[in-house]
Design an enzyme around this catalytic site. Structure first.
Site, PDB file in Angstrom:
ATOM      1  N   GLU A  47     -20.389  49.899   9.308  1.00 38.68           N
ATOM      2  CA  GLU A  47     -20.371  51.127  10.059  1.00 38.68           C
ATOM      3  C   GLU A  47     -20.325  52.032   8.622  1.00 38.68           C
ATOM      4  O   GLU A  47     -19.781  51.810   7.696  1.00 38.68           O
ATOM      5  CB  GLU A  47     -19.096  51.184  11.070  1.00 38.68           C
ATOM      6  CG  GLU A  47     -19.179  52.597  11.669  1.00 38.68           C
ATOM      7  CD  GLU A  47     -18.125  52.786  12.941  1.00 38.68           C
ATOM      8  OE1 GLU A  47     -18.147  53.861  13.690  1.00 38.68           O
ATOM      9  OE2 GLU A  47     -17.502  51.750  13.071  1.00 38.68           O
ATOM     10  N   ASN A 194     -22.276  52.503  22.587  1.00 38.23           N
ATOM     11  CA  ASN A 194     -21.009  51.824  21.817  1.00 38.23           C
ATOM     12  C   ASN A 194     -19.529  52.500  22.424  1.00 38.23           C
ATOM     13  O   ASN A 194     -19.607  53.759  22.447  1.00 38.23           O
ATOM     14  CB  ASN A 194     -21.018  52.103  20.368  1.00 38.23           C
ATOM     15  CG  ASN A 194     -19.686  51.439  19.974  1.00 38.23           C
ATOM     16  OD1 ASN A 194     -19.233  50.257  19.677  1.00 38.23           O
ATOM     17  ND2 ASN A 194     -18.664  52.543  19.620  1.00 38.23           N
ATOM     18  N   GLU A 195     -18.845  51.626  23.138  1.00 37.15           N
ATOM     19  CA  GLU A 195     -17.685  52.110  23.629  1.00 37.15           C
ATOM     20  C   GLU A 195     -17.740  53.252  24.485  1.00 37.15           C
ATOM     21  O   GLU A 195     -17.230  54.297  24.126  1.00 37.15           O
ATOM     22  CB  GLU A 195     -16.618  52.155  22.594  1.00 37.15           C
ATOM     23  CG  GLU A 195     -16.096  50.959  21.669  1.00 37.15           C
ATOM     24  CD  GLU A 195     -15.113  51.112  20.817  1.00 37.15           C
ATOM     25  OE1 GLU A 195     -14.336  52.297  20.868  1.00 37.15           O
ATOM     26  OE2 GLU A 195     -14.626  50.128  20.382  1.00 37.15           O
ATOM     27  N   TYR A 261      -9.024  44.252  19.331  1.00 35.49           N
ATOM     28  CA  TYR A 261      -8.542  44.140  17.902  1.00 35.49           C
ATOM     29  C   TYR A 261      -7.190  43.687  18.247  1.00 35.49           C
ATOM     30  O   TYR A 261      -6.384  44.015  18.847  1.00 35.49           O
ATOM     31  CB  TYR A 261      -8.472  45.594  17.390  1.00 35.49           C
ATOM     32  CG  TYR A 261      -9.795  46.333  16.865  1.00 35.49           C
ATOM     33  CD1 TYR A 261     -10.306  45.971  15.582  1.00 35.49           C
ATOM     34  CD2 TYR A 261     -10.587  46.976  17.786  1.00 35.49           C
ATOM     35  CE1 TYR A 261     -11.804  46.285  15.261  1.00 35.49           C
ATOM     36  CE2 TYR A 261     -11.773  47.473  17.342  1.00 35.49           C
ATOM     37  CZ  TYR A 261     -12.390  47.234  16.097  1.00 35.49           C
ATOM     38  OH  TYR A 261     -13.474  47.353  15.635  1.00 35.49           O
ATOM     39  N   GLU A 318     -17.297  43.718  18.235  1.00 34.64           N
ATOM     40  CA  GLU A 318     -16.020  44.418  17.351  1.00 34.64           C
ATOM     41  C   GLU A 318     -14.864  43.212  17.607  1.00 34.64           C
ATOM     42  O   GLU A 318     -14.186  43.223  18.813  1.00 34.64           O
ATOM     43  CB  GLU A 318     -15.746  45.800  17.677  1.00 34.64           C
ATOM     44  CG  GLU A 318     -16.823  46.453  17.280  1.00 34.64           C
ATOM     45  CD  GLU A 318     -16.400  48.007  17.264  1.00 34.64           C
ATOM     46  OE1 GLU A 318     -15.306  48.418  17.000  1.00 34.64           O
ATOM     47  OE2 GLU A 318     -17.399  48.710  17.374  1.00 34.64           O
ATOM     48  N   GLN A 367     -14.566  44.754   9.336  1.00 33.23           N
ATOM     49  CA  GLN A 367     -15.868  45.050   9.176  1.00 33.23           C
ATOM     50  C   GLN A 367     -16.390  44.297   7.520  1.00 33.23           C
ATOM     51  O   GLN A 367     -15.482  43.558   7.104  1.00 33.23           O
ATOM     52  CB  GLN A 367     -16.065  46.499   8.877  1.00 33.23           C
ATOM     53  CG  GLN A 367     -16.297  47.174  10.390  1.00 33.23           C
ATOM     54  CD  GLN A 367     -16.544  48.594  10.379  1.00 33.23           C
ATOM     55  OE1 GLN A 367     -17.038  49.116   9.238  1.00 33.23           O
ATOM     56  NE2 GLN A 367     -16.389  49.410  11.266  1.00 33.23           N
TER      57      GLN A 367
END
Length: 515
Positions: A47, A194-195, A261, A318, A367
């Site tokens: 990203e 995204n999201e 996460y 993610e 990432q």
């Protein structure tokens, strides 16, 4: 050197015949092959965030750092060793503020914008569509492009898809040719937003699904070059997004994304440090990462109800650890150190993803470089490989391997205070080279584990592979000592067809079974 010697001493012990009276039992049923573990389970994510792309990977053609088309040769070379299957770009939250036409044409004429999500820094747009495809071509990887739903328009997104995929003489295809690319790019996957529940627009799943169907309908590409379309799904324990999308856009999506996460404290405010942590944060991190298994199961249950034909995949695009940023760094850059704990987290996740290979066809760790749970850290012209990098490298044989059922019995649970997690995590598969590979993770930071390995109907002669471990829970590589922690050889011989191995404390082991 002391750390390496101690690690090698532990490995030598693994081959000794004196084992515990009640070892853990791991049984592999090689006669019942399961689904293939899609290589894209080992996907990456880059990203426009901090130094994840600029400086970390892209330095420009005029840099003194050796590069190819602006991409660092050392970083690209290291990533190629991971057989990176695909890369997701340009975000993340950045994707829903990214306007693709800002990133084409002469770099000197590209507009400079502000990256409002990540530090409020200037975004030069030096890396755009053509540069991204240079990267994936250098890596030999597929492209996963994330479109701007949050602040873009359906026309803008449709134009981008045409620009990338059309082989016609349209104005957009000719513009691509003018910018240096004659033949169309190959876009393997394209995500619409995204999201959308958060930084991508703060939408409801119902509103997003209606927009998704509208956008997907208008994204035109040649049949032979049309990307697989991905819908932006939920996170954590929220299954509503998967339910609404799979019910109402079933015919228009190949997959629904999911994000999770791992945070030591479980709290976004005060996540916990990347290094210097005590054992309570070791076990809480592992316990929290293991929660992804029930989250995946919950989403798969919804998909099994709404999509019994299993046409829709669940893409965990993610995932990874998220700690407090390193002292002295820009908070919005999300730079954190990477330790043995991160390698164990990665391996635990791999083993979980393998269990769900029939639905989980792709995951993307967050990432690649210098951001969150990175493969690589850089400092000017220096580069180091993280423990997570080594975990990915050890697991390369599992890419496109055929999963095999594994049963763990007589496990010695690891307990600290009120938290208890499994002591041993295991996964097995028949790789493309024909060999049977086994991964073993010992979550206990203080006790090795003796493991008896059985393959139904087969006599084993031994095992050969590598182990990743260290003396300290937070062992990590620095630019002063870039090889403080790295894999070491690991082997064991069977006796009478019976194989017992000792997995060191806080270790990841991947071996090929012989026999």
């Amino acid at each position: 050197m002391k750390l390496i010697k101690k690690s090698l001493a532990v490995l030598c012990m693994a081959a000794l015949p004196a084992f515990a009276a009640n070892p853990v039992s791991v049984t592999i049923d090689a006669g019942k092959p399961g689904p293939v573990i899609n290589k894209n389970v080992y996907g990456q994510f880059a990203e426009h965030l901090g130094t994840g792309i600029y400086e970390g990977m892209y330095v420009g053609t005029g840099s003194k750092i050796p590069n190819t088309k602006g991409w660092r040769n050392d970083v690209v070379g290291a990533l190629k060793q991971l057989h990176v299957p695909l890369v997701r770009w340009p975000g993340g939250c950045f994707a829903d503020e990214y306007h693709w036409k800002d990133g084409i044409g002469p770099r000197a004429k590209r507009p400079v914008k502000v990256n409002t999500n990540w530090g409020g820094v200037e975004e030069s747009n030096a890396v755009g569509t053509h540069e991204f495809f240079d990267l994936v071509d250098l890596l030999g990887a597929d492209a996963y492009v994330n479109g701007n739903l949050g602040s873009g328009t359906v026309q803008e997104m449709a134009d981008w898809v045409e620009y990338m995929t059309s082989d016609s003489k349209s104005s957009l295809a000719n513009l691509r040719r003018k910018n240096g690319r004659d033949k169309p790019f190959k876009v393997a996957y394209f995500a619409i937003g995204n999201e959308a529940w958060g930084c991508g627009g703060n939408m409801t799943p119902e509103h997003y699904t209606n927009l998704y169907k509208n956008y997907e309908t208008m994204l035109k590409a040649p049949k032979e070059n049309r990307p697989l379309m991905i819908a932006s799904g939920g996170n954590d324990y929220d299954i509503k997004w998967t339910d609404v999308i799979s019910k109402n856009a079933k015919a228009q999506t190949s997959a629904i994304s999911f994000h999770y996460y791992t945070i030591p404290t479980g709290k976004w405010e005060g996540k916990g440090a990347a290094t210097g942590f005590a054992e309570p944060h070791w076990i809480s991190t592992l316990a929290n990462t293991l929660k992804i298994d029930s989250m995946i199961r919950n989403n798969i249950a919804v998909l099994d109800k709404n999509d019994p034909e299993k046409k829709i995949g669940l893409y965990v695009d993610e995932w990874g650890t998220w700690y407090d940023v390193e002292t002295g760094t820009t908070p919005g850059f999300l730079y954190q150190q990477n330790t043995l704990r991160d390698a164990v987290v990665a391996a635990l996740n791999f083993n979980i993803f393998h269990q769900h290979a029939d639905r989980v066809h792709m995951t993307n760790i967050a990432q690649m470089v210098n951001v969150l749970q990175a493969m690589i850290l850089t400092e000017k012209d220096k580069m180091l490989l993280t423990p997570t990098y080594h975990a990915f490298h050890m697991y390369v044989p599992f890419q496109d391997a055929t999963s095999l059922p594994v049963k763990v019995a007589d496990d010695k649970a690891y307990t600290l205070g009120e938290t208890t997690i499994p002591g041993i995590s295991a996964s097995a598969a028949r790789a493309k080279d024909g060999k049977l590979y086994l991964s073993l993770v010992n979550t206990n930071p203080g006790q090795p584990a003796d493991v008896v390995v059985n393959v139904a109907g087969k006599q084993l002669a031994g095992a050969n592979g590598r182990v990743l471990t260290a003396t300290a829970m937070d062992a990590h590589n620095t630019f002063q000592n870039p090889q403080a922690i790295k894999p070491a050889p690991f082997s064991a011989k069977a006796s009478g067809g019976k194989l017992t191995v000792t997995v060191p404390a806080k270790a990841v082991v991947v071996v090929a079974l012989e026999g």
